[in-house]
Scaffold this active site. Structure first.
Site, PDB file in Angstrom:
ATOM      1  CD  GLU A  17      -1.412  -2.506   1.519  1.00 38.10           C
ATOM      2  OE1 GLU A  17      -0.319  -2.602   2.141  1.00 38.10           O
ATOM      3  OE2 GLU A  17      -2.017  -3.454   1.324  1.00 38.10           O
ATOM      4  NE  ARG A  40     -18.786  -6.531   3.879  1.00 38.52           N
ATOM      5  CZ  ARG A  40     -19.678  -7.647   3.618  1.00 38.52           C
ATOM      6  NH1 ARG A  40     -19.586  -8.364   2.835  1.00 38.52           N
ATOM      7  NH2 ARG A  40     -20.742  -7.900   4.662  1.00 38.52           N
TER       8      ARG A  40
END
Ligand SMILES: Cc1ncc(C[n+]2csc(CCOP(=O)(O)OP(=O)(O)O)c2C)c(N)n1
Ligand SMILES: [Mg+2]
Lengths: 279, 310
Positions: free
Chosen positions: B56, B165
């Site tokens: 990341e 989500r």
């Protein structure tokens, strides 16, 4: 910029850069002289001697080669190189680290002319360089991206994330220069957190590795030529240097990583560099 | 019944659309493209998609490098994992005001069963505090699509887009136009105001219905931009109603509630209640179970509003 290979001129410029470094850190009362002195020849090769395809009068020229000083703390050498190359006046150098100066304690692209990206926090520059190199490939441009790393810096895990990315994306337009001076802040790299074998690690990551004496102009230019000729993978030049080179008491001395000389030390340093300083 | 879709789905779909209009857009992901939905862009523009692997920090700084060369990078991963690159975001992206669009999904406790390690309830706080950063937490497909289009059309610095989500109900409509720093009053009550973002907008609408049944008229505001925040809308609500409840799927420290409180403290002090994670970690469970257990569901919001009115 046209390429300079005149030995005397190069030596003069390296000396001039070293004097600037000592002067800047002395005037500022703080800063990082050691690494900057050690990289003098590389900085001169890149900037005034013309390894980088740049136009100092047009600093944001789209097709210019990019340079990322990942080890941002050695910016006194970087700023001096930019000034000698003509990005701004050498008279600006003594404002280093002073309030309002474009020459911040660590490079800031929004303030300083000729700085392609800000830095100061170690371990990030190779990732940034990869982004620049990918952009060049996407746009079908031929500019190259140079990034300078430290041998302590490569203890950061992100460097190896980025090392993978460079080879995965076949970024042969990336040329890393690793300042292998054997020292970091707390001591010798080998004693703090060993990084050897450096060449073997980079080779294992798929890089073209060239090892040189980083204080020798001939070897530096030769390495850059070989890097440019290498296709399909990135190149790292592992440049063995002497931290603090040129100033007797700073050479290979850990304590001169990030400290300004006092008046007496300043005189000594300048006289080592062939100047009789008047304070 | 309004459509149900996760904001990450609207993100992927819109990204693939704006990719057509803006050839400078490039997309990066860290081995989660099928979940962040950047896969929609990958399918259409494989040459402009870069999977950076599970790395990341490298992804964020590579995006920064692309931005310095005129590209418009959108970088995605889960909010919790992207958060590890905070210092890269601060020093390399924000300090230089680079146009990097960080679109992190799976934010908040509604991640559900994966449990506390995956539930980013702190991301808005750590992003909001960064100079130059704009923070957006859309509540449905329309706000999400609007925000993504806005970001593509205004490549003028860093953005943090916080996506979920779980599926949420669309509360806005087709004609909605996103404007940075503007919230929307979804219903116009005069007793109390509920300011919410993300999935808790839907919960707040349900709370308003419960309150209406008790004769309390609640104004519900969706506040997609936490920074810059819509001060005028907040101040009008403080002046026209008796108090403000903030509702967010995030710690009550440092997020939407704090941002609203800062505005009120400076310009129009008003009674407040904070719905959110109360300085605690979540756990495994379904999103609904977790909303109930951690005090984020409609009844809790309604109760806070009633308490506020005394
Ligand atoms: C992420 C990060 N951690 C720590 C520092 C503080 N720091 C500045 S220079 C340095 C040592 C760097 O060693 P090296 O890369 O060998 O560079 P050299 O000292 O040889 O110039 C450290 C730890 C930093 N700038 N960034
Ligand atoms: Mg070193």
């Amino acid at each position: 910029m046209t390429k300079t290979r005149d030995k005397q001129k190069l030596a003069d410029q390296a000396l001039r850069l070293r004097r600037h470094v000592v002067e800047m850190v002395y005037q500022a009362g703080s800063g990082h002289p050691g690494g900057a002195l050690g990289m003098a020849e590389v900085f001169v090769s890149l900037y005034p001697a013309g390894e980088l395809k740049i136009r100092p009068e047009e600093p944001k020229w789209d097709d210019r080669d990019r340079f990322v000083l990942s080890k941002g703390h050695i910016c006194p050498g970087y700023y001096a190189a930019l000034a000698i190359a003509g990005y701004f006046s050498e008279d600006l150098l003594p404002t280093f680290r002073k309030l309002g100066s474009p020459l911040q304690g660590h490079p800031c692209m929004l303030k300083g002319t000729g700085i392609d990206v800000s830095s100061g926090s170690l371990g990030q520059g190779l990732s940034v360089a990869n982004g620049m190199a990918i952009a060049a490939k996407l746009d079908g441009k031929s500019y190259r991206v140079y990034v300078m790393l430290g041998d302590g810096e490569v203890q950061e895990g992100q460097v190896w994330e980025a090392a993978m990315s460079s080879t995965h994306y076949k970024l042969d337009n990336v040329c890393a220069i690793l300042d292998s001076n054997g020292l970091q802040i707390d001591g010798k790299v080998s004693e703090i957190m060993g990084v050897a074998p450096l060449a073997g690690k980079w080779e294992a990551f798929g890089w073209n590795v060239i090892e040189i004496d980083g204080n020798d102009f001939d070897q530096i230019f030769d390495a850059f030529d070989r890097a440019r000729a290498t296709k399909g993978k990135p190149t790292i030049i592992i440049a063995r240097t002497i931290k603090g080179k040129g100033v007797s008491f700073m050479e290979n001395a850990c304590e001169w990583h990030g400290k300004a000389p006092n008046e007496e030390q300043y005189r000594q340093a300048m006289s080592d560099l062939g100047v009789h300083a008047t304070v | 019944m309004a459509e149900k879709a996760a904001t990450r789905q609207a993100y992927g779909k819109t990204l693939a659309e704006v990719g057509e209009l803006h050839p400078e857009i490039v997309v990066l992901d860290a081995d989660l493209s099928k979940s962040t939905m950047t896969v929609d862009f990958l399918k259409k523009f494989p040459d402009r998609f870069f999977n950076m692997g599970i790395a990341e920090s490298d992804m964020v700084d590579t995006a920064a490098g692309l931005a310095t060369c005129g590209k418009i990078p959108f970088a995605s991963t889960f909010a919790i994992f992207g958060s590890r690159a905070w210092e890269q975001i601060r020093n390399t992206v924000c300090r230089a005001n680079l146009n990097v669009n960080l679109c992190f999904t799976h934010a908040g406790i509604s991640v559900g069963e994966d449990g506390a390690s995956a539930q980013a309830n702190e991301d808005m706080a750590i992003m909001r505090v960064l100079p130059n950063m704009r923070v957006i937490c859309p509540c449905d497909s329309f706000e999400t699509a609007g925000a993504v289009r806005y970001m593509a059309e205004h490549p003028d610095g860093p953005y943090y887009l916080r996506l979920g989500r779980a599926k949420v109900v669309d509360v806005l409509t087709e004609d909605y136009r996103f404007e940075l720093g503007k919230g929307t009053a979804l219903c116009d009550g005069g007793d109390v105001t509920i300011i919410a973002c993300g999935s808790l907008v839907q919960q707040s609408m349900a709370a308003a219905e419960e309150l209406a049944a008790e004769g309390i008229q609640a104004r519900v505001i969706t506040m997609p931009a936490i920074k810059p925040i819509d001060e005028d809308l907040i101040l009008a609500a403080a002046a026209e109603t008796k108090g403000i409840v903030t509702a967010e799927e995030h710690q009550v420290i440092g997020g939407l509630g704090s941002a609203v409180a800062e505005v009120l403290a400076r310009k129009h002090p008003a009674p407040m209640k904070f719905i959110g994670m109360q300085d605690t970690f979540g756990e495994s469970g379904t999103p609904d179970e977790l909303f109930d257990k951690y005090g984020l569901s409609a009844p809790h919001i309604a109760e806070a509003a009633t308490d506020l009115l005394g």
